[in-house]
Design an enzyme around this catalytic site. Structure first.
Site, PDB file in Angstrom:
ATOM      1  N   HIS A   9      -2.242 -14.423  -3.578  1.00 49.70           N
ATOM      2  CA  HIS A   9      -2.031 -14.216  -5.009  1.00 49.70           C
ATOM      3  C   HIS A   9      -2.393 -15.475  -5.798  1.00 49.70           C
ATOM      4  O   HIS A   9      -2.570 -16.553  -5.240  1.00 49.70           O
ATOM      5  CB  HIS A   9      -0.569 -13.858  -5.291  1.00 49.70           C
ATOM      6  CG  HIS A   9      -0.132 -12.575  -4.663  1.00 49.70           C
ATOM      7  ND1 HIS A   9       1.177 -12.153  -4.662  1.00 49.70           N
ATOM      8  CD2 HIS A   9      -0.823 -11.605  -4.015  1.00 49.70           C
ATOM      9  CE1 HIS A   9       1.276 -10.986  -4.041  1.00 49.70           C
ATOM     10  NE2 HIS A   9       0.073 -10.649  -3.633  1.00 49.70           N
ATOM     11  N   HIS A  12       7.506  -1.405   2.286  1.00 51.80           N
ATOM     12  CA  HIS A  12       6.114  -1.870   2.236  1.00 51.80           C
ATOM     13  C   HIS A  12       5.233  -0.772   2.785  1.00 51.80           C
ATOM     14  O   HIS A  12       5.521  -0.182   3.824  1.00 51.80           O
ATOM     15  CB  HIS A  12       5.918  -3.151   3.032  1.00 51.80           C
ATOM     16  CG  HIS A  12       4.573  -3.778   2.789  1.00 51.80           C
ATOM     17  ND1 HIS A  12       3.430  -3.353   3.425  1.00 51.80           N
ATOM     18  CD2 HIS A  12       4.194  -4.766   1.936  1.00 51.80           C
ATOM     19  CE1 HIS A  12       2.396  -4.074   2.996  1.00 51.80           C
ATOM     20  NE2 HIS A  12       2.836  -4.927   2.097  1.00 51.80           N
TER      21      HIS A  12
END
Length: 413
Positions: A91, A156
């Site tokens: 990220h 997830h």
């Protein structure tokens, strides 16, 4: 076509009573699972790194980090020997405001660093896993005397659950390691397609979970602290202790809280990601789409509400949609795997199996390139949906789609 919106709302389960968050952190630290308490692990003067999540995953860090640092001080570790590493994975870096939000009252007192997955000077090679995956980890983490891993446990979509080992891999791993571990989502080339065990809320025989856990264990973390949050981001429970055992205990509660049962699939699901930061970009918002489709009949409709103020979330993500044929897309992904490409492939796969109407800040051209239809508002999306749905369609509303996994009764194991 008009219709009365009669819908069931799918929400997270709740605990009978929530603990005081500060007391709960202290309780968990005093009763670790599979590990000794911190005062039996950490020696005076040791260098300690605390790994924690970035702004895309709210964890309650502003509550637990000060308590962790207080306990480390009591163990004889001064502030200057403590560093917080933000587990960015691949990220973007965090802003000063985001660092302040993550650290809470510790900001300006404790050193904080963003992980850099592409800087070889900031990485250390630990070797390879049993399946040959290269493991390269943040140098500050590897060279610390003690490593404490923190985060939150939620669902997830291919690692089964977040938290635990994922704060290390991909959290503080190299881009190469991130890609290699996540590639385990696919079946062998001769078989093709996605491994069915690499799915939401499943760790048993999940190849991605196995790959990530083995790589994370090579770091030899000393202790973990993971929260399990309610849908409105309050601390439900805290789990501390050994990397795998404490994480598994938290996963049991997360599954209990975050799954919602349906008797049968519906015609229409109206799915909100759950607000910022779960819809900060489309890569994050995709999780709500991945969970939401479980409630819908094949060929049914999903309305996804996802603002995506940061756009896609990665500059390479949108380029993958130049592959319009899914088989060609998969072959390209296997030859040059990227996590963002896998998310793009997963997005397009769902857009082909269901009708997806996206309400976001993305343009019509961008939305349609991803296989979805754009609507400016929820009202417009509903009118578009009703044009192709049966009268009074079976409907569910999922206000926190980035958290809730619908499970059809006969499929539930």
């Amino acid at each position: 076509m008009s219709a009365d919106l009669v819908a069931r709302t799918l929400t997270a389960s709740t605990l009978p009573e929530l603990p005081d968050p500060v007391e709960e952190v202290h309780r968990a630290l005093s009763h670790p699972i599979g590990a000794a308490p911190l005062d039996k692990i950490v020696a005076p003067g040791e260098r300690v790194v605390i790994v924690t999540s970035d702004i895309t995953r709210y964890t309650g860090s502003e509550v637990y980090l000060p308590i962790l640092v207080e306990q480390l001080n009591q163990c004889g570790v001064p502030d200057e020997e403590i560093a917080v590493i933000i587990a960015l994975g691949i990220h973007r870096k965090q802003t000063q405001t985001e660092h302040r939000k993550i650290l809470g009252p510790l900001y300006g007192r404790i050193t904080v660093c963003d992980h850099e997955c592409d800087d070889p000077e900031q990485l250390v090679t630990l070797g390879k896993t049993s399946s040959g995956l290269p493991v390269q980890i943040n140098r500050r983490v590897v060279e610390a005397d003690r490593v404490i891993v923190t985060g939150t446990i939620g669902l997830h979509y291919f690692a089964g659950f977040g938290g635990g080992r994922k704060s290390l891999v991909p959290g503080v791993a190299s881009r190469e390691t991130c890609m290699a571990t996540h590639f385990a989502i696919f079946n062998p080339p001769e078989q093709g397609g996605r491994n069915p065990k690499a799915c939401t809320a499943n760790l048993d025989d999940n190849p991605v979970h196995r790959a990530i856990l083995e790589a994370a264990q090579m770091v030899k973390p000393d202790f973990i602290l993971n929260t399990v949050l309610t849908a409105d981001k309050q601390i439900a429970r805290v789990f501390c202790g050994e990397l795998e055992l404490a994480h598994l205990a938290g996963c049991d509660l997360a599954k209990e809280l975050y799954t919602s049962e349906l008797d049968q699939p519906v015609d229409l699901a109206i799915v909100s990601c759950g607000g910022h930061p779960k819809d900060i970009n489309f890569i994050q918002a995709h999780k709500a789409l991945d969970y939401g489709v479980h409630a819908v009949k094949p060929g049914g409709t999903v309305i996804l509400l996802a603002a995506c103020p940061d756009g896609f979330g990665n500059p390479t993500f949108f380029d993958w949609f130049n592959y319009e044929d899914l088989d060609v897309f998969e072959k390209a992904l296997r030859s040059r795997y990227e996590i963002n490409g896998q998310t793009a492939w997963s997005t397009l796969s769902k857009a082909r199996a269901w009708r997806v109407i996206l309400v976001s800040e993305l343009t019509r051209e961008q939305t349609e390139k991803m296989g979805m239809e754009k609507a400016a508002t929820l009202d417009e999306a509903l009118q578009m949906a009703y044009n192709q749905l049966p009268e009074n369609p079976e409907t569910v509303v999922i206000p926190d789609g980035g958290t809730i996994l619908p499970i059809i009764s006969q499929r539930k194991r």
